[in-house]
Design an enzyme around this catalytic site. Structure first.
Site, PDB file in Angstrom:
ATOM      1  N   VAL A  53       0.836  -1.145  -0.169  1.00 49.15           N
ATOM      2  CA  VAL A  53      -0.083  -0.099   0.034  1.00 49.15           C
ATOM      3  C   VAL A  53       0.750   1.246  -0.167  1.00 49.15           C
ATOM      4  O   VAL A  53       1.605   1.325   0.732  1.00 49.15           O
ATOM      5  CB  VAL A  53      -0.807  -0.002   1.294  1.00 49.15           C
ATOM      6  CG1 VAL A  53      -1.923   1.256   1.263  1.00 49.15           C
ATOM      7  CG2 VAL A  53      -1.840  -1.292   1.454  1.00 49.15           C
ATOM      8  N   ASP A  55     -13.526 -10.733   9.185  1.00 50.45           N
ATOM      9  CA  ASP A  55     -12.235 -10.441   9.853  1.00 50.45           C
ATOM     10  C   ASP A  55     -12.426  -9.022  10.392  1.00 50.45           C
ATOM     11  O   ASP A  55     -11.406  -8.278  10.662  1.00 50.45           O
ATOM     12  CB  ASP A  55     -10.943 -10.571   8.867  1.00 50.45           C
ATOM     13  CG  ASP A  55      -9.772 -10.543   9.356  1.00 50.45           C
ATOM     14  OD1 ASP A  55      -9.703 -11.104  10.521  1.00 50.45           O
ATOM     15  OD2 ASP A  55      -8.918 -10.067   8.886  1.00 50.45           O
ATOM     16  N   GLU A  85      13.446 -12.326  -0.395  1.00 51.34           N
ATOM     17  CA  GLU A  85      13.656 -13.610   0.072  1.00 51.34           C
ATOM     18  C   GLU A  85      15.015 -14.056  -0.331  1.00 51.34           C
ATOM     19  O   GLU A  85      15.802 -15.153   0.145  1.00 51.34           O
ATOM     20  CB  GLU A  85      12.649 -14.378  -0.906  1.00 51.34           C
ATOM     21  CG  GLU A  85      11.241 -14.219  -0.088  1.00 51.34           C
ATOM     22  CD  GLU A  85      10.267 -15.257  -0.524  1.00 51.34           C
ATOM     23  OE1 GLU A  85      10.770 -16.432  -0.809  1.00 51.34           O
ATOM     24  OE2 GLU A  85       9.009 -14.657  -0.409  1.00 51.34           O
ATOM     25  N   ASP A 113      11.185  -0.299   5.600  1.00 49.46           N
ATOM     26  CA  ASP A 113      11.906   0.929   5.583  1.00 49.46           C
ATOM     27  C   ASP A 113      13.259   1.185   6.327  1.00 49.46           C
ATOM     28  O   ASP A 113      13.784   2.231   6.424  1.00 49.46           O
ATOM     29  CB  ASP A 113      10.945   1.961   6.040  1.00 49.46           C
ATOM     30  CG  ASP A 113      10.416   1.786   7.621  1.00 49.46           C
ATOM     31  OD1 ASP A 113      10.856   1.007   8.222  1.00 49.46           O
ATOM     32  OD2 ASP A 113       9.773   2.502   8.144  1.00 49.46           O
ATOM     33  N   GLU A 122       3.780  -3.748   8.321  1.00 51.69           N
ATOM     34  CA  GLU A 122       4.640  -4.660   7.849  1.00 51.69           C
ATOM     35  C   GLU A 122       4.569  -6.126   8.294  1.00 51.69           C
ATOM     36  O   GLU A 122       4.656  -7.235   7.726  1.00 51.69           O
ATOM     37  CB  GLU A 122       6.211  -4.144   8.343  1.00 51.69           C
ATOM     38  CG  GLU A 122       6.570  -2.897   7.455  1.00 51.69           C
ATOM     39  CD  GLU A 122       7.983  -2.147   8.327  1.00 51.69           C
ATOM     40  OE1 GLU A 122       8.560  -1.737   7.223  1.00 51.69           O
ATOM     41  OE2 GLU A 122       8.215  -2.376   9.107  1.00 51.69           O
ATOM     42  N   ASP A 129       6.059  -1.539  25.283  1.00 51.33           N
ATOM     43  CA  ASP A 129       5.353  -0.273  24.657  1.00 51.33           C
ATOM     44  C   ASP A 129       4.637  -0.095  23.378  1.00 51.33           C
ATOM     45  O   ASP A 129       4.346   1.027  23.055  1.00 51.33           O
ATOM     46  CB  ASP A 129       6.487   0.996  24.937  1.00 51.33           C
ATOM     47  CG  ASP A 129       7.740   0.857  23.779  1.00 51.33           C
ATOM     48  OD1 ASP A 129       7.293  -0.303  23.262  1.00 51.33           O
ATOM     49  OD2 ASP A 129       8.502   1.430  23.882  1.00 51.33           O
ATOM     50  N   LYS A 147       6.028  -0.821  20.632  1.00 53.15           N
ATOM     51  CA  LYS A 147       6.999  -0.620  19.470  1.00 53.15           C
ATOM     52  C   LYS A 147       8.041  -1.847  19.508  1.00 53.15           C
ATOM     53  O   LYS A 147       8.617  -2.262  20.348  1.00 53.15           O
ATOM     54  CB  LYS A 147       8.181   0.674  19.702  1.00 53.15           C
ATOM     55  CG  LYS A 147       7.463   1.909  19.923  1.00 53.15           C
ATOM     56  CD  LYS A 147       8.288   2.999  20.343  1.00 53.15           C
ATOM     57  CE  LYS A 147       7.753   4.153  20.441  1.00 53.15           C
ATOM     58  NZ  LYS A 147       8.771   5.372  20.703  1.00 53.15           N
TER      59      LYS A 147
END
EC number: 2.7.11.17
Length: 516
Positions: free
Chosen positions: A27, A163, A416, A443, A452, A487, A489
């Site tokens: 996206v 979903d 891959e 990124d 991701e 947290d 992250k």
């Protein structure tokens, strides 16, 4: 919407930054080249099987045109076909609707099908909620009202989301009064279309009893999910608790939940009654989306406006972070795929061992030569080898390429191949973890985002999955063994710590990546 078939995506939109990646989709943010400069989200569904039919470049889906009903398709192909079919139905029978993501346009080229969607930049439902210090029943009712409004329109169009969860509910923008949008229809179903494959996907927290027991799934199944979301909004934790995932499944099947926690003492009886009805084991007893829109609590007539206990927000913050760590657990499953490919690659290439410098050059050449930037053709792969003066490997290029062309579409994911080559040199447990982490840290930020990881499992062929991981809810059980404070992250250190918490768990997920 124009019906000019010769248009290309690049004719009408400038593609800017990447917003998220999935196992077979990406996206990106786009900006229209018209005077309005409208910002959009462009979801590219990679071509994984036969060329898509029924949707021409730059055209609105035509009622009755249909989509190919392939008798034998892979999971990815089924999801790709299904999402396009459902979005077409939304265009025809739902749009425009304030609480359902809007499809602006559709394009098709050699890279796949591009869905030009409404851009939602306001963040996920729970992320928005946990950003506040406290909130009220009235605020929760506003959320449920918007979800019910979107579902009402979808259900009237014979679309079952299947979903529904907080990750699939995004706010349009960051404004405090922003509308909530339902999105991500990859697992949805419509009448006259075979059920999409769902056995490999995610948490069972929001899954209805009938879906768990493989019975008929209907609009009522979405309403069960609404009940779970509402329960979490008002308490900060999911309704079904158990020491093991198998016990959790049984509690869901039997509808065993309670309002015994002290935080429920201040919640209105109307809200608790609504939850009880939504979480009825018998689908026919659940209120419909239309019923919800007439319910006094949802309307706001009897929803308390007093701020709820701060403990609810604290619990929700932990639940939200826990949900994101679940994505890290899914990422660790990817190691099985890497191990399988690496073993075959080692056998194929023998003693050829790339240095760290060669690996870096390999990455740079892929980025420079591959037109797509991510997927490469056999010709491009051979160009990379020539550019690196690796002539000895060129005769093996077709076989290496075939090894990684999992979907037989004539292209391979360069990440891959890079990961496979890297694993020849670095196959220790910690290195395998880092490879797994870096491969989807698209990124290179040093932190894997939820986007991701969200579709990580979709990229895994079933034969590469370990043991009973495909059983409904098994990933939740794996995650429960890794449960730790977070947290929200998912850095590499957090990822590694979660895996190292339980040595038995690490053995299960990473043993095949250690030196033989």
């Amino acid at each position: 919407m124009s019906k000019t078939e010769s248009r290309k995506l690049s004719d009408d939109y400038e593609v800017v930054d990447v917003l998220g990646r999935g196992g077979f989709s990406i996206v990106r943010r786009g900006v229209s080249k018209s005077e309005e400069k409208t910002q959009v989200a462009i979801k590219t569904l990679r071509r994984l099987g036969p060329a898509m039919a029924g949707m021409k470049q730059g055209t609105k889906p035509v009622p009755g045109s249909g989509l190919p009903m392939w008798k034998q398709v892979s999971i990815s192909d089924a999801l790709l076909t299904n999402e396009i079919l459902v979005m077409r139905r939304i265009v025809e029978s739902v749009a425009p609707h304030p609480n359902v993501i809007n499809l602006h346009d559709v394009y098709e080229d050699v890279h796949g099908v591009h869905l030009v969607l409404e851009l939602c930049s306001g963040g996920e439902l729970f992320d928005r909620i946990v950003g506040r210090d406290r909130y009220s029943e009235f605020d929760a009712a506003c959320v449920i009202r918007q979800i019910a409004s979107g579902l009402e329109a979808l259900h009237k169009a014979s679309i079952v989301h299947r979903d529904l969860k907080p990750e699939n509910c995004l706010f349009s923008d960051k404004d405090e009064k922003s509308t909530l949008k339902i999105m991500d229809f990859g697992l949805s179903s419509v009448e006259d279309f075979s059920d999409p494959i769902v056995a490999l996907f995610g948490s069972i927290d929001y899954v209805s009893p009938e879906a768990l027991s493989r019975q008929e799934v209907s609009a009522a199944s979405d309403m069960w999910s609404v009940g779970v979301i509402l329960y979490i909004l008002l308490s900060g934790c999911p309704p079904f608790h158990a020491a093991t995932n198998r016990e959790k499944q049984q509690r869901i099947l039997q509808g065993e939940f309670s309002f015994q926690d002290h935080t429920w003492k201040t919640i209105s009886s109307s809200a608790k009654d609504l939850i009880s009805r939504l979480l009825s084991v018998q689908p026919y007893k659940r209120p419909t989306a239309s019923d919800l829109l007439r319910h006094p609590w949802v309307i706001g007539d009897c929803a308390k406006q007093d701020l709820m206990d701060a403990e609810v927000v604290s619990k929700l913050q932990k639940f939200n972070a826990r949900r994101k760590l679940r994505a890290a657990a899914i990422a660790s499953v990817l190691s099985c795929k890497v191990a399988l490919r690496t073993k075959r690659l080692r056998n194929l290439l023998g003693t050829h061992d790339l240095t760290s410098e060669e690996l870096d050059n390999l990455r740079l050449h892929f980025g420079r030569i591959c037109a797509d930037g991510e997927n490469a053709t056999l010709s491009e792969f051979e160009q990379v080898l020539r550019a690196m003066k690796m002539d000895s490997l060129i005769p093996l290029a077709p076989r290496v390429f075939d090894l990684f062309d999992n979907n037989r579409d004539g292209t391979v994911d360069m990440r891959e191949i890079l990961c496979g080559f890297s694993s020849l040199r670095n196959s220790r447990g910690d290195d395998a973890l880092r490879l797994c982490f870096q491969m989807y840290d698209a990124d290179r930020s040093g932190c894997i985002s939820k986007e991701e990881l969200a579709s990580m499992l979709r990229a895994l062929p079933e034969e590469c999955l370990p043991g009973d991981i495909t059983e409904p809810g098994k990933l939740d059980e794996v995650f429960d063994q890794m449960d730790a404070d977070s947290d929200g992250k998912v850095t590499f250190d957090e990822f590694k710590a979660a895996m190292n918490k339980d040595s038995a768990l690490q053995d299960v997920l990473l043993s095949s990546l250690r030196p033989q």
